[in-house]
Design a protein around this motif. Structure first.
Motif, PDB file in Angstrom:
ATOM      1  N   GLN A  72       0.837  -1.195   0.000  1.00  0.00           N
ATOM      2  CA  GLN A  72       0.000   0.000   0.000  1.00  0.00           C
ATOM      3  C   GLN A  72       0.869   1.240   0.000  1.00  0.00           C
ATOM      4  O   GLN A  72       1.926   1.258   0.621  1.00  0.00           O
ATOM      5  N   ASN A 126      -6.156   6.490   1.786  1.00  0.00           N
ATOM      6  CA  ASN A 126      -4.731   6.285   2.045  1.00  0.00           C
ATOM      7  C   ASN A 126      -4.425   5.699   3.408  1.00  0.00           C
ATOM      8  O   ASN A 126      -3.485   6.121   4.083  1.00  0.00           O
ATOM      9  N   SER A 168      -3.186   2.583   5.680  1.00  0.00           N
ATOM     10  CA  SER A 168      -2.400   1.358   5.560  1.00  0.00           C
ATOM     11  C   SER A 168      -2.838   0.342   6.597  1.00  0.00           C
ATOM     12  O   SER A 168      -2.974   0.675   7.777  1.00  0.00           O
ATOM     13  N   TRP A 212      -3.397   4.693   9.767  1.00  0.00           N
ATOM     14  CA  TRP A 212      -3.082   3.277   9.901  1.00  0.00           C
ATOM     15  C   TRP A 212      -4.277   2.530  10.499  1.00  0.00           C
ATOM     16  O   TRP A 212      -5.043   3.078  11.290  1.00  0.00           O
ATOM     17  N   ASP A 230      -7.936   2.352   0.410  1.00  0.00           N
ATOM     18  CA  ASP A 230      -7.214   3.041  -0.656  1.00  0.00           C
ATOM     19  C   ASP A 230      -7.763   4.448  -0.904  1.00  0.00           C
ATOM     20  O   ASP A 230      -7.017   5.369  -1.228  1.00  0.00           O
ATOM     21  N   SER A 274       2.043   4.246   1.296  1.00  0.00           N
ATOM     22  CA  SER A 274       1.975   5.068   2.497  1.00  0.00           C
ATOM     23  C   SER A 274       3.368   5.378   3.012  1.00  0.00           C
ATOM     24  O   SER A 274       4.214   4.494   3.112  1.00  0.00           O
ATOM     25  N   GLY A 330       5.618  -2.928   8.625  1.00  0.00           N
ATOM     26  CA  GLY A 330       4.213  -3.329   8.533  1.00  0.00           C
ATOM     27  C   GLY A 330       3.976  -4.766   8.963  1.00  0.00           C
ATOM     28  O   GLY A 330       4.618  -5.271   9.900  1.00  0.00           O
TER      29      GLY A 330
END
Ligand code: ADP
Ligand code: MG
Length: 324
Positions: free
Chosen positions: A16, A113, A115, A83, A110, A18, A24
């Motif tokens: 993704q 934005n 994640s 997030w 998405d 970001s 992650g």
């Protein structure tokens, strides 16, 4: 046989776009790097099969919704979402189901934005619990407690649609519109951020406009005078259930994920400018007043309007669906 590791890799470990993500999915915990000047805004909401969505809900909508209800909480604080983590409880590892659920989740992630940075996957009755982290400048989060006497009371969108959409069984255009409002609520993320400088208090109306406005009034130590005739009922809701029922649903229905907020007089013109850029309607429904009791008084014409007791209980047989 799909192992937990494979399942996470296959469905949830997506690349993704970001920044601000140091580490992650795949380690014991994620590492994020908030903006130095920002405060973190954190919210968690869980949705449970048969309680927060009907058992026949499409998995794409469940995935979308698990994130949407959380983004709505961040929107109500005026925060920028960054997030999310996802705790998923699954009765079995159905790949078709997981694929659609993940698509629904990421379709929304998405757009804003967000994640997905981690989570947990366990077996048991179907449930999805999401925690979102957002950012806001120091001291800039809009709370429930900031309203003042004389502030105008506003609501976004068309409350009542979602609860009607949960109950409709028809197949005409209005029914489709309403069902969509329940399955795919649009969290008012951009609007919430834009309102940060004009709103004195804000809340998202997940439990019904009347009940949630009550929290703002309680925490601000105010009463309110409101006009039932000013409620922004959608044409679809009115044509589907009639005006009276539509008014009751708008006040007590829940699941709308619209924003209810208060604006002082000196910010009214600024508000009008902002509203032109919004994707949704904004409607003034009342005014904050100083009273002994923090009570919302609704009027319809010359009369006091008695708000029905509660949402779900009132409109369906499924008494257990009283929102928690
Ligand atoms: P641990 O046993 O150390 O808690 P897990 O095996 O549960 O680790 O998880 C491994 C990694 O996968 C972690 O980074 C965790 O955050 C992530 N993860 C687990 N379930 C999910 C999920 N449903 N969505 C996204 N990430 C997940
Ligand atoms: Mg570990």
């Amino acid at each position: 046989m799909l192992t937990e590791f494979n399942l996470i890799e296959r469905f949830f470990n997506r690349q993704q776009a970001s920044g601000q993500l140091t580490l992650g999915i795949g380690d014991d915990a994620a590492v994020i790097a908030p903006d130095p000047g920002a405060e973190l805004v954190v919210a968690t909401d869980a949705i449970v099969n048969g309680i927060h969505f009907p058992v026949y809900t499409p998995p794409h909508a469940i995935g979308y919704r698990s994130l949407a209800v959380n983004l709505s909480d961040l929107a109500a604080m005026g925060a920028v979402p960054r997030w999310a983590s996802l705790a998923l409880c699954l009765p079995d590892a159905d790949t078709e189901w997981l694929e659609q659920f993940a698509d629904g989740f990421f379709d929304l992630a998405d757009i804003f934005n967000v994640s997905l940075i981690g989570g947990d996957t366990v077996s048991g009755p179907l449930m999805a619990s999401v925690t979102v982290h957002g950012e806001v400048g120091k001291g800039m989060a809009v709370t429930r407690s900031g309203a003042n006497e004389g502030d105008g009371i506003y609501v976004t969108g068309h409350p009542g649609d979602a609860v009607a959409g949960r109950l409709v069984e028809g197949t005409n255009d209005a029914d489709h519109y309403l069902a969509d409002r329940f399955l795919y609520p649009v969290p008012r993320v951009m609007e919430g951020q834009a309102l940060r400088n004009v709103a004195s208090a804000m809340i998202d109306i997940s439990d019904g406009l009347h009940a949630d406005l009550g929290h703002v009034l309680n925490q601000s130590g105010l009463g309110a005078e409101l006009d039932v005739a000013a409620l922004p009922l959608s044409n679809e809701l009115r044509s589907s259930v009639g005006r009276e029922q539509a008014q009751a649903m708008a006040l007590t229905g829940g699941d709308d994920y619209e924003l209810c907020f208060t604006v002082p007089d000196e910010h009214q013109s600024q508000l009008q400018e902002l509203v032109d850029s919004f994707d949704c309607a904004v409607t003034r429904i009342g005014t904050c007043v100083a009273t002994e009791e923090s009570e919302a008084v609704w009027r319809l014409g010359q009369n006091i309007y008695q708000v029905p007791d509660s949402g779900f209980e009132h409109f369906s047989d499924e008494g257990q669906e009283e929102a928690l």
